[in-house]
Design a protein around this motif. Structure first.
Motif, PDB file in Angstrom:
ATOM      1  N   ILE A 106       0.862  -1.250  -0.189  1.00 15.46           N
ATOM      2  CA  ILE A 106       0.025  -0.060   0.034  1.00 15.46           C
ATOM      3  C   ILE A 106       1.098   1.173   0.030  1.00 15.46           C
ATOM      4  O   ILE A 106       0.236   2.441  -0.125  1.00 15.46           O
ATOM      5  N   THR A 107       2.111   1.124   0.008  1.00 14.31           N
ATOM      6  CA  THR A 107       2.976   2.430   0.004  1.00 14.31           C
ATOM      7  C   THR A 107       3.670   2.486  -1.293  1.00 14.31           C
ATOM      8  O   THR A 107       4.309   1.307  -1.710  1.00 14.31           O
ATOM      9  N   ALA A 108       4.155   3.446  -1.810  1.00 13.54           N
ATOM     10  CA  ALA A 108       4.956   3.412  -3.243  1.00 13.54           C
ATOM     11  C   ALA A 108       6.058   4.118  -2.869  1.00 13.54           C
ATOM     12  O   ALA A 108       7.331   3.742  -3.375  1.00 13.54           O
ATOM     13  N   ARG A 109       6.190   5.319  -1.987  1.00 13.75           N
ATOM     14  CA  ARG A 109       7.650   5.701  -1.818  1.00 13.75           C
ATOM     15  C   ARG A 109       8.310   5.278  -0.607  1.00 13.75           C
ATOM     16  O   ARG A 109       7.733   4.429   0.197  1.00 13.75           O
ATOM     17  N   PRO A 131       2.319  12.909  -7.176  1.00 17.36           N
ATOM     18  CA  PRO A 131       2.865  11.763  -8.009  1.00 17.36           C
ATOM     19  C   PRO A 131       3.891  11.054  -7.121  1.00 17.36           C
ATOM     20  O   PRO A 131       4.521  11.378  -6.311  1.00 17.36           O
ATOM     21  N   GLY A 132       3.957   9.899  -7.595  1.00 14.37           N
ATOM     22  CA  GLY A 132       4.936   8.779  -7.053  1.00 14.37           C
ATOM     23  C   GLY A 132       4.416   8.322  -5.552  1.00 14.37           C
ATOM     24  O   GLY A 132       5.225   7.457  -5.016  1.00 14.37           O
ATOM     25  N   ALA A 133       3.303   8.801  -5.049  1.00 11.34           N
ATOM     26  CA  ALA A 133       2.806   8.237  -3.708  1.00 11.34           C
ATOM     27  C   ALA A 133       1.629   7.221  -4.002  1.00 11.34           C
ATOM     28  O   ALA A 133       0.969   7.066  -4.849  1.00 11.34           O
ATOM     29  N   GLY A 134       1.681   6.206  -2.797  1.00 14.00           N
ATOM     30  CA  GLY A 134       0.700   5.285  -2.629  1.00 14.00           C
ATOM     31  C   GLY A 134      -0.418   5.772  -1.991  1.00 14.00           C
ATOM     32  O   GLY A 134      -0.800   6.665  -1.993  1.00 14.00           O
ATOM     33  N   HIS A 135      -0.943   4.620  -1.185  1.00 14.92           N
ATOM     34  CA  HIS A 135      -2.195   4.889  -0.408  1.00 14.92           C
ATOM     35  C   HIS A 135      -1.997   5.711   0.866  1.00 14.92           C
ATOM     36  O   HIS A 135      -3.038   6.313   1.307  1.00 14.92           O
ATOM     37  N   LEU A 136      -0.649   5.637   1.408  1.00 20.93           N
ATOM     38  CA  LEU A 136      -0.537   6.110   2.746  1.00 20.93           C
ATOM     39  C   LEU A 136       0.113   7.715   2.727  1.00 20.93           C
ATOM     40  O   LEU A 136       1.211   7.734   3.165  1.00 20.93           O
ATOM     41  N   LEU A 137      -0.786   8.456   2.145  1.00 24.54           N
ATOM     42  CA  LEU A 137      -0.435   9.808   1.830  1.00 24.54           C
ATOM     43  C   LEU A 137       0.190  10.503   3.053  1.00 24.54           C
ATOM     44  O   LEU A 137       1.335  11.077   3.063  1.00 24.54           O
ATOM     45  N   PRO A 138      -0.388  10.364   4.343  1.00 28.27           N
ATOM     46  CA  PRO A 138       0.275  11.257   5.469  1.00 28.27           C
ATOM     47  C   PRO A 138       1.409  10.751   5.669  1.00 28.27           C
ATOM     48  O   PRO A 138       2.411  11.253   6.377  1.00 28.27           O
ATOM     49  N   TYR A 139       1.893   9.384   5.447  1.00 26.37           N
ATOM     50  CA  TYR A 139       3.379   8.883   5.751  1.00 26.37           C
ATOM     51  C   TYR A 139       4.216   9.028   4.412  1.00 26.37           C
ATOM     52  O   TYR A 139       5.337   9.418   4.761  1.00 26.37           O
ATOM     53  N   GLU A 140       3.761   8.919   3.432  1.00 26.75           N
ATOM     54  CA  GLU A 140       4.502   9.139   2.222  1.00 26.75           C
ATOM     55  C   GLU A 140       4.748  10.422   1.580  1.00 26.75           C
ATOM     56  O   GLU A 140       5.754  10.768   1.226  1.00 26.75           O
ATOM     57  N   ALA A 141       3.629  11.313   1.873  1.00 22.96           N
ATOM     58  CA  ALA A 141       3.813  12.738   1.572  1.00 22.96           C
ATOM     59  C   ALA A 141       3.284  13.675   2.420  1.00 22.96           C
ATOM     60  O   ALA A 141       2.601  14.681   1.959  1.00 22.96           O
TER      61      ALA A 141
END
Length: 246
Positions: free
Chosen positions: A138-141, A220-230
């Motif tokens: 569920i994460t991309a970054r 861009p480049g982010a998965g499902h967990l935006l608060p952690y990833e972005a």
């Protein structure tokens, strides 16, 4: 209370998550804005909601939390499962609500999930290996190891009752008919690499039911967990949203 009071972001976390997912965003928004992020019932060690595990029972729980916090000007920020709960509460037009921001939200309509995926998710409860695989999916970054472990531990701390209730019932609830009652400014934010719900789901299932002019912002480049990833991108979007509604 007058509108000069500080605006508060009331943030609702994702399924199998916890309120501390918003900590980095809170740090970025301080001191201009306050951010509160309760653990929803059955997650993060919180007891189950008094009224059960329906979306409306969670909305009741959040409404009670807002009251105990004494908030008079606030924006609901709902992430994934928290997005559906935020939509249910916003449709009640609660006093003090100034806006609604949805981060990779579960749609007001039944969440798109195959029976096979639903069954697999049910069977994954309490299994560390499955929790670790879920975190990767569920994460991309790239995330620091402590953050990865926090995501896994939050998954494992979810109660079986809350876990199953969302999979079997909450995610399947249909709130679409109520969305005409959402009358505050809204925004949707999604990662373009989200393996859980692609931006097209939001564009088809959620955006048409919200007020005209609601934007769909893509990270861009982010998965499902935006608060952690972005967190930086989300904080900037929240700040811009707050300035716009002010």
């Amino acid at each position: 209370m007058p509108d000069s009071n500080p605006l508060t972001f009331v943030c609702l976390h994702y399924w199998a998550g916890a309120g501390h997912e918003f900590q980095a965003i809170a740090d970025l928004l301080t001191p201009e804005y306050r951010l509160v992020s309760p653990n929803l019932g059955g997650f993060g060690g919180a007891p189950g909601p008094l009224g059960g595990y329906s979306v409306d029972a969670y909305a009741d729980e959040v409404a009670a939390f807002i009251q105990t916090q004494g908030l008079h000007r606030y924006v609901l920020v709902g992430h994934s499962m928290g997005g559906k709960i935020a939509l249910a509460l916003a449709a009640r037009q609660p006093k003090g609500l100034r806006g609604l921001v949805l981060l990779s939200p579960s749609p007001p309509s039944p969440e798109p999930m195959t029976d096979e995926d639903r069954k697999a998710s049910q069977q994954a409860w309490g299994q560390r290996i499955r929790a670790e695989k879920t975190q990767q999916k569920i994460t991309a970054r790239s995330l620091p190891e402590p953050v990865q472990q926090r995501i896994v531990e939050d998954n494992l701390s979810s109660s079986k009752a809350a876990w199953d209730a969302w999979l079997l019932h909450g995610s399947r609830e249909n709130l679409a008919a109520r969305m005409c009652e959402v009358r505050v400014p809204c925004a949707i934010v999604a990662g373009d690499q989200d393996a859980v719900m692609s931006p097209s789901v939001h564009g088809l299932e959620t955006l048409p039911l919200l007020p005209e002019g609601t934007p769909l912002e893509i990270v861009p480049g982010a998965g499902h967990l935006l608060p952690y990833e972005a967190p930086e991108e989300v904080a900037a979007l929240l700040r811009a949203f707050a300035e716009k509604i002010h």
